[in-house]
Scaffold this motif. Structure first.
Motif, PDB file in Angstrom:
ATOM      1  N   VAL A  35       0.892  -1.214  -0.043  1.00  0.00           N
ATOM      2  CA  VAL A  35       0.150  -0.062  -0.084  1.00  0.00           C
ATOM      3  C   VAL A  35       0.782   1.196  -0.190  1.00  0.00           C
ATOM      4  O   VAL A  35       1.458   1.634   0.852  1.00  0.00           O
ATOM      5  N   VAL A  36       0.874   1.869  -1.167  1.00  0.00           N
ATOM      6  CA  VAL A  36       1.801   3.121  -1.406  1.00  0.00           C
ATOM      7  C   VAL A  36       0.919   4.281  -1.008  1.00  0.00           C
ATOM      8  O   VAL A  36       0.106   4.684  -1.628  1.00  0.00           O
ATOM      9  N   VAL A 160      -0.245  -6.159   4.976  1.00  0.00           N
ATOM     10  CA  VAL A 160      -0.278  -4.912   4.028  1.00  0.00           C
ATOM     11  C   VAL A 160       1.117  -4.559   4.505  1.00  0.00           C
ATOM     12  O   VAL A 160       1.662  -4.357   5.537  1.00  0.00           O
ATOM     13  N   LEU A 161       2.110  -4.043   3.603  1.00  0.00           N
ATOM     14  CA  LEU A 161       3.254  -3.451   3.559  1.00  0.00           C
ATOM     15  C   LEU A 161       3.070  -1.781   3.237  1.00  0.00           C
ATOM     16  O   LEU A 161       2.336  -1.521   2.434  1.00  0.00           O
ATOM     17  N   ILE A 162       3.392  -1.063   4.014  1.00  0.00           N
ATOM     18  CA  ILE A 162       3.223   0.421   3.959  1.00  0.00           C
ATOM     19  C   ILE A 162       4.608   1.214   3.751  1.00  0.00           C
ATOM     20  O   ILE A 162       5.432   1.172   4.194  1.00  0.00           O
ATOM     21  N   GLY A 163       4.319   1.986   2.486  1.00  0.00           N
ATOM     22  CA  GLY A 163       5.326   2.824   2.133  1.00  0.00           C
ATOM     23  C   GLY A 163       4.748   4.253   1.552  1.00  0.00           C
ATOM     24  O   GLY A 163       3.462   4.349   1.428  1.00  0.00           O
ATOM     25  N   GLY A 164       5.566   5.048   1.156  1.00  0.00           N
ATOM     26  CA  GLY A 164       5.060   6.461   0.850  1.00  0.00           C
ATOM     27  C   GLY A 164       5.629   7.441   1.591  1.00  0.00           C
ATOM     28  O   GLY A 164       6.661   7.646   2.266  1.00  0.00           O
ATOM     29  N   ALA A 178      -4.326   0.155  10.073  1.00  0.00           N
ATOM     30  CA  ALA A 178      -4.588  -1.135   9.312  1.00  0.00           C
ATOM     31  C   ALA A 178      -4.497  -2.269  10.518  1.00  0.00           C
ATOM     32  O   ALA A 178      -5.129  -3.272  10.267  1.00  0.00           O
ATOM     33  N   MET A 179      -3.313  -2.109  11.247  1.00  0.00           N
ATOM     34  CA  MET A 179      -3.254  -3.149  12.336  1.00  0.00           C
ATOM     35  C   MET A 179      -4.515  -3.244  13.207  1.00  0.00           C
ATOM     36  O   MET A 179      -4.954  -4.462  13.523  1.00  0.00           O
ATOM     37  N   MET A 180      -5.211  -2.100  13.590  1.00  0.00           N
ATOM     38  CA  MET A 180      -6.336  -2.030  14.289  1.00  0.00           C
ATOM     39  C   MET A 180      -7.516  -2.678  13.495  1.00  0.00           C
ATOM     40  O   MET A 180      -8.753  -3.160  14.115  1.00  0.00           O
ATOM     41  N   MET A 181      -7.659  -2.901  12.258  1.00  0.00           N
ATOM     42  CA  MET A 181      -8.658  -3.271  11.456  1.00  0.00           C
ATOM     43  C   MET A 181      -8.354  -4.849  10.998  1.00  0.00           C
ATOM     44  O   MET A 181      -8.586  -5.578  10.387  1.00  0.00           O
ATOM     45  N   ASN A 182      -6.978  -5.382  11.782  1.00  0.00           N
ATOM     46  CA  ASN A 182      -6.816  -6.706  11.743  1.00  0.00           C
ATOM     47  C   ASN A 182      -5.895  -6.929  10.732  1.00  0.00           C
ATOM     48  O   ASN A 182      -6.043  -8.377  10.258  1.00  0.00           O
ATOM     49  N   PHE A 183      -5.226  -6.175  10.019  1.00  0.00           N
ATOM     50  CA  PHE A 183      -4.160  -6.536   9.066  1.00  0.00           C
ATOM     51  C   PHE A 183      -2.754  -6.448   9.652  1.00  0.00           C
ATOM     52  O   PHE A 183      -2.644  -5.888  10.531  1.00  0.00           O
ATOM     53  N   ARG A 184      -2.011  -7.670   9.280  1.00  0.00           N
ATOM     54  CA  ARG A 184      -0.690  -7.752   9.951  1.00  0.00           C
ATOM     55  C   ARG A 184       0.038  -6.644   8.896  1.00  0.00           C
ATOM     56  O   ARG A 184       0.107  -6.399   7.811  1.00  0.00           O
ATOM     57  N   MET A 210       4.764  -1.288  19.125  1.00  0.00           N
ATOM     58  CA  MET A 210       3.561  -1.791  19.593  1.00  0.00           C
ATOM     59  C   MET A 210       2.465  -2.154  18.369  1.00  0.00           C
ATOM     60  O   MET A 210       1.771  -3.139  18.768  1.00  0.00           O
ATOM     61  N   PHE A 211       2.692  -1.571  17.295  1.00  0.00           N
ATOM     62  CA  PHE A 211       1.557  -1.880  16.123  1.00  0.00           C
ATOM     63  C   PHE A 211       1.966  -2.859  15.138  1.00  0.00           C
ATOM     64  O   PHE A 211       1.138  -3.503  14.442  1.00  0.00           O
ATOM     65  N   GLY A 212       3.025  -3.243  15.018  1.00  0.00           N
ATOM     66  CA  GLY A 212       3.518  -4.124  13.741  1.00  0.00           C
ATOM     67  C   GLY A 212       4.967  -4.356  13.672  1.00  0.00           C
ATOM     68  O   GLY A 212       5.549  -4.249  14.646  1.00  0.00           O
ATOM     69  N   ASP A 213       5.175  -4.484  12.162  1.00  0.00           N
ATOM     70  CA  ASP A 213       6.814  -4.715  12.276  1.00  0.00           C
ATOM     71  C   ASP A 213       7.473  -3.634  11.454  1.00  0.00           C
ATOM     72  O   ASP A 213       6.530  -2.679  10.802  1.00  0.00           O
ATOM     73  N   VAL A 214       8.575  -3.525  11.622  1.00  0.00           N
ATOM     74  CA  VAL A 214       9.459  -2.839  10.349  1.00  0.00           C
ATOM     75  C   VAL A 214      10.423  -3.441   9.813  1.00  0.00           C
ATOM     76  O   VAL A 214      11.364  -4.177  10.582  1.00  0.00           O
ATOM     77  N   MET A 215      10.653  -3.478   8.681  1.00  0.00           N
ATOM     78  CA  MET A 215      11.636  -4.103   7.755  1.00  0.00           C
ATOM     79  C   MET A 215      12.144  -3.049   6.442  1.00  0.00           C
ATOM     80  O   MET A 215      11.585  -2.165   6.352  1.00  0.00           O
TER      81      MET A 215
END
Length: 235
Positions: A35-36, A160-164, A178-184, A210-215
């Protein structure tokens, strides 16, 4: 691109809570969407935009490379475009109240659909099979902003991968929701751009905590490739 520097104590807390540094490293390519956020002329060209981010143009190659890898792996690419219309003033009046009349006019001029500023940056590698999403809030995932949640679920995407741009406003807002809508949810460190290294790293650290991952882009591509090859039967 930004100099990435996440405080080690943040990573240590993630490991303690999750049992691993990267809780979403097991990427299923077919269930992963990139998701860009807002890679538009209005956020890159200072002559046209109302809030141009100088770093945004520098992440274009990384965003394009990850988009290509996600497509090749069987995932989806969603280009989210910040969009201004009359509902933004009536349904999000607190945002209107936080800006001067001059700032509001510049935002409306840059972000109205069909304007030069609303268009995706010409160097973005947008393909016919990619999806486009109009959003009307900082976050693409909050109610009333866009239809991205329904579209992702309809296609079977749960990661979802977030960029932008910018990291600490629309990107982080979208990632948290996105995390709180139950997306990894994974924020891709070198595919996000902010106004400074300090803002960028603070945003990534808060999200990872707390919310997800960073890569990084390289890390994500390696995991997508590994998972894809793992699913190929030996001959």
């Amino acid at each position: 691109m930004h100099e990435i520097a996440i405080p080690p104590e943040i990573v240590a807390r993630v490991v303690k809570r999750c049992g691993t540094e990267h809780p979403y490293e097991d990427l299923d390519p077919a269930r992963t969407a990139f998701v860009v956020i807002d890679m538009q002329v209005g956020f890159i060209d200072p002559e046209i935009g109302h809030a141009a981010c100088p770093m945004a143009e520098r992440i274009v190659p990384a965003v394009n490379r990850l988009a290509a890898a996600v497509r090749d792996a069987g995932g989806g690419v969603f280009w989210v475009q910040n969009t201004y219309d009359a509902s933004c003033d009536t349904e999000w009046s607190v945002m209107r109240g936080m800006a001067t009349p001059e700032a509001r006019a510049r935002r409306g001029s840059a972000m109205t659909e069909g304007s030069a500023g609303h268009a995706l940056w010409p160097a973005m590698d947008v393909r016919p099979e990619d999806r486009r999403v109009a959003k009307r809030r900082f976050s693409a995932f909050i109610q009333g902003s866009s239809d991205i949640v329904e579209r992702l679920r309809a296609e079977g995407f749960d990661t979802v991968l977030i960029g932008g741009t910018v990291t600490n406003v629309c990107c982080e807002s979208s990632a948290r929701d996105a995390m709180m809508m139950n997306f990894r949810t994974v924020m891709v460190a070198d595919a996000n751009a902010a106004m400074s290294d300090a803002e960028h790293n603070a945003s990534l650290a808060a999200f990872w905590h707390m919310f997800g991952d960073v890569m990084t882009v390289d890390h994500v591509i390696a995991r997508l490739t590994a998972e894809r090859l793992a699913g190929v039967p030996s001959t």
